[in-house]
Design a protein around this motif. Structure first.
Motif, PDB file in Angstrom:
ATOM      1  N   ALA A 124     116.822  68.359  32.833  1.00 21.82           N
ATOM      2  CA  ALA A 124     115.894  69.401  32.394  1.00 21.82           C
ATOM      3  C   ALA A 124     115.467  69.214  30.946  1.00 21.82           C
ATOM      4  N   ALA A 125     116.265  68.492  30.172  1.00 18.57           N
ATOM      5  CA  ALA A 125     115.925  68.214  28.782  1.00 18.57           C
ATOM      6  C   ALA A 125     115.191  66.886  28.615  1.00 18.57           C
ATOM      7  N   LEU A 150     111.899  69.045  38.556  1.00 20.49           N
ATOM      8  CA  LEU A 150     112.177  70.291  37.844  1.00 20.49           C
ATOM      9  C   LEU A 150     112.175  71.472  38.818  1.00 20.49           C
ATOM     10  N   LEU A 170     114.563  74.418  31.760  1.00 21.42           N
ATOM     11  CA  LEU A 170     113.432  74.239  32.667  1.00 21.42           C
ATOM     12  C   LEU A 170     112.207  74.993  32.161  1.00 21.42           C
ATOM     13  N   PRO A 221     112.238  64.538  28.807  1.00 22.58           N
ATOM     14  CA  PRO A 221     110.788  64.735  28.960  1.00 22.58           C
ATOM     15  C   PRO A 221     110.161  63.904  30.074  1.00 22.58           C
ATOM     16  N   HIS A 238     110.583  73.000  29.378  1.00 21.52           N
ATOM     17  CA  HIS A 238     110.212  71.603  29.639  1.00 21.52           C
ATOM     18  C   HIS A 238     108.698  71.405  29.529  1.00 21.52           C
TER      19      HIS A 238
END
Length: 148
Positions: free
Chosen positions: A47-48, A57, A77, A50, A80
């Motif tokens: 979720a972190a 996601l 999320l 990119p 993001h």
């Protein structure tokens, strides 16, 4: 341990290997397969990351482990850069369910308030749920007021 076809060819043997891969990988197929591993810290790393695609996601928005891990994942999320409207609605729905259960995913609520892909009314509704405190409602109004 985990039957992941793409990952099978890689040297992934320990939870730390999965975590390292989740942080460093940019191949969306590999990242999508990592989303199926059982480790919440790997989900959070995805979720972190990119490079994680919106489909992955969205799948992660339904992942559950514990209140603390779930709330952190939902915040990541919501923040993001590749989270599209479908992902953000999935996060909003998960946050709404947690608030209705009396949990406090407040950081995720405030992150959603900063996302213009969701309408203000969609996010403001979260402040009416059982787990929302007066302080959260005030912060939510301030964050929604900052939208341009």
């Amino acid at each position: 341990m985990i039957a992941l076809t793409i990952l099978g060819a890689m040297s992934v043997h320990t939870p730390a290997d999965y975590l390292e891969l989740a942080h460093a990988e940019s191949d969306s197929a590999v990242l999508h397969q990592l989303a199926r591993c059982p480790y919440p810290f790997v989900w959070q790393a995805l979720a972190a990351n990119p490079a994680t695609a919106s489909g992955t996601l969205l799948e992660l928005s339904t992942a559950r482990d514990s209140a603390w891990n779930d709330n952190r994942l939902l915040r990541l999320l919501a923040e993001h850069p590749s989270a599209d409207h479908a992902v953000l609605r999935g996060v909003r729905d998960a946050v709404a369910a947690k608030l209705a259960e009396g949990e406090r995913p407040y950081a995720a609520v405030l992150a959603l308030a900063g996302r213009t892909e969701l309408g203000a009314a969609e996010v403001r509704q979260l402040g009416t749920l059982r787990g929302a405190s007066a302080r959260l409602r005030g912060q939510l109004d301030r964050h929604l007021g900052l939208r341009t």
